[in-house]
Write a protein that holds these residues in place. Structure first.
Motif, PDB file in Angstrom:
ATOM      1  N   SER A 145      -5.849   5.041  -2.846  1.00 34.83           N
ATOM      2  CA  SER A 145      -5.437   3.778  -2.749  1.00 34.83           C
ATOM      3  C   SER A 145      -5.653   3.015  -1.831  1.00 34.83           C
ATOM      4  O   SER A 145      -5.878   1.798  -1.786  1.00 34.83           O
ATOM      5  N   CYS A 146      -6.584   3.634  -0.930  1.00 32.13           N
ATOM      6  CA  CYS A 146      -7.304   3.145   0.245  1.00 32.13           C
ATOM      7  C   CYS A 146      -8.514   2.300  -0.307  1.00 32.13           C
ATOM      8  O   CYS A 146      -9.037   1.451   0.552  1.00 32.13           O
ATOM      9  N   GLY A 147      -8.817   2.522  -1.540  1.00 30.62           N
ATOM     10  CA  GLY A 147      -9.806   1.523  -2.166  1.00 30.62           C
ATOM     11  C   GLY A 147      -9.334   0.009  -1.982  1.00 30.62           C
ATOM     12  O   GLY A 147     -10.287  -0.776  -2.478  1.00 30.62           O
TER      13      GLY A 147
ATOM     14  N   LEU B 102       0.653  -1.152   0.087  1.00 30.78           N
ATOM     15  CA  LEU B 102      -0.065   0.002   0.110  1.00 30.78           C
ATOM     16  C   LEU B 102       0.983   1.312   0.061  1.00 30.78           C
ATOM     17  O   LEU B 102       1.868   1.433   1.070  1.00 30.78           O
ATOM     18  N   HIS B 103       0.768   1.948  -1.044  1.00 29.56           N
ATOM     19  CA  HIS B 103       1.597   3.191  -1.081  1.00 29.56           C
ATOM     20  C   HIS B 103       1.347   4.356   0.242  1.00 29.56           C
ATOM     21  O   HIS B 103       0.340   4.508   0.199  1.00 29.56           O
ATOM     22  N   GLY B 104       2.472   4.827   0.774  1.00 29.28           N
ATOM     23  CA  GLY B 104       2.212   5.364   1.909  1.00 29.28           C
ATOM     24  C   GLY B 104       1.506   6.884   1.563  1.00 29.28           C
ATOM     25  O   GLY B 104       1.015   7.054   2.707  1.00 29.28           O
ATOM     26  N   THR B 105       1.742   7.250   0.728  1.00 30.67           N
ATOM     27  CA  THR B 105       0.974   8.702   0.530  1.00 30.67           C
ATOM     28  C   THR B 105      -0.210   8.556  -0.558  1.00 30.67           C
ATOM     29  O   THR B 105      -1.092   9.186  -0.528  1.00 30.67           O
TER      30      THR B 105
ATOM     31  N   VAL C  80      -6.543   4.610   7.129  1.00 27.58           N
ATOM     32  CA  VAL C  80      -6.583   3.291   7.192  1.00 27.58           C
ATOM     33  C   VAL C  80      -7.698   2.863   8.265  1.00 27.58           C
ATOM     34  O   VAL C  80      -8.472   1.886   8.033  1.00 27.58           O
ATOM     35  N   ILE C  81      -7.637   3.403   9.399  1.00 23.25           N
ATOM     36  CA  ILE C  81      -8.496   3.039  10.374  1.00 23.25           C
ATOM     37  C   ILE C  81      -9.894   3.646  10.312  1.00 23.25           C
ATOM     38  O   ILE C  81     -10.926   2.954  10.413  1.00 23.25           O
ATOM     39  N   ASN C  82     -10.241   4.684   9.383  1.00 18.59           N
ATOM     40  CA  ASN C  82     -11.158   5.224   9.092  1.00 18.59           C
ATOM     41  C   ASN C  82     -12.075   3.850   8.043  1.00 18.59           C
ATOM     42  O   ASN C  82     -13.294   4.212   7.901  1.00 18.59           O
TER      43      ASN C  82
END
Length: 203
Positions: free
Chosen positions: A87-89, A78-81, A116-118
């Protein structure tokens, strides 16, 4: 090359020799075990594992994703930015995200972990800061702290990268052993190169 160049070389190797041994001696298996249990629970429920980091830890994340995938535990980079730009998709509620950050404090990391948490995911933090923001917001935390980086200026991540890599390699061995991966299965996943051949005692 100058005398100072040789001194920098010797200083770095000396730091690795002393500090890495000290770090290994104080590694806490219970931290690795808690992280492994979190991953196993997610996998049991049909969820996936992702790994991320910003800067140099992001490169380590790519390697660990590959290592874990090749040893029985599919892991997705998962790319950090980019995580906060769509990308949270790739995440679904119940997934686990491993995040690597030496300080565990940066604003970029906070934005990604919050996202990520959301999105309903669990977090495994890997950091040199036991009291860091990342540690505080992690469901499981693995300490990877070092006293010095070992190079000129003591700023560029060298020793911290070795510590982060080491603890995650250790996690991968625990997860691999739990899956009881056979040589035959490993070769099936890795058909190319010399690793893709069974040894005589494995046939």
């Amino acid at each position: 090359m100058t005398k100072e160049c040789r001194e920098a070389y010797d200083t770095f190797l000396g730091t690795v020799k002393t500090d890495l041994t000290e770090f290994i001696d104080q590694m806490d298996y219970s931290e690795i075990e808690k992280a492994a249990d979190l991953i196993k629970e997610a996998q049991k429920n049909g969820n996936r594992v992702h790994i991320s980091g910003i800067g140099k830890p992001g490169h380590i994340a790519g390697y660990i994703a590959s290592l874990m995938s090749s040893t029985g535990n599919p892991t997705y980079f998962l790319h950090g930015t980019e995580a906060v730009h769509g990308s949270c998709g790739q995440l679904v509620p119940g997934d686990v995200v491993i995040f690597i950050s030496n300080s565990g404090q940066t604003n970029e990391m906070r934005a990604t972990i919050t996202a990520v948490i959301n999105n309903g995911c669990k977090v495994i933090g890997v950091s040199g800061g036991r009291d860091s923001w990342l540690a505080e917001h992690s469901d499981a935390f693995i300490y990877a702290g070092v006293k010095a980086e070992g190079g000129p200026l003591n700023r560029a991540p060298r020793m911290s990268i070795l510590a982060e890599t080491l603890v995650l390699q250790a996690l991968s061995t625990v997860l691999q052993q739990d899956k009881d991966i056979t040589p035959q299965q490993y070769v099936k996943w890795h058909p190319g190169g010399t690793l893709g051949h069974l040894r005589e005692n494995e046939k």
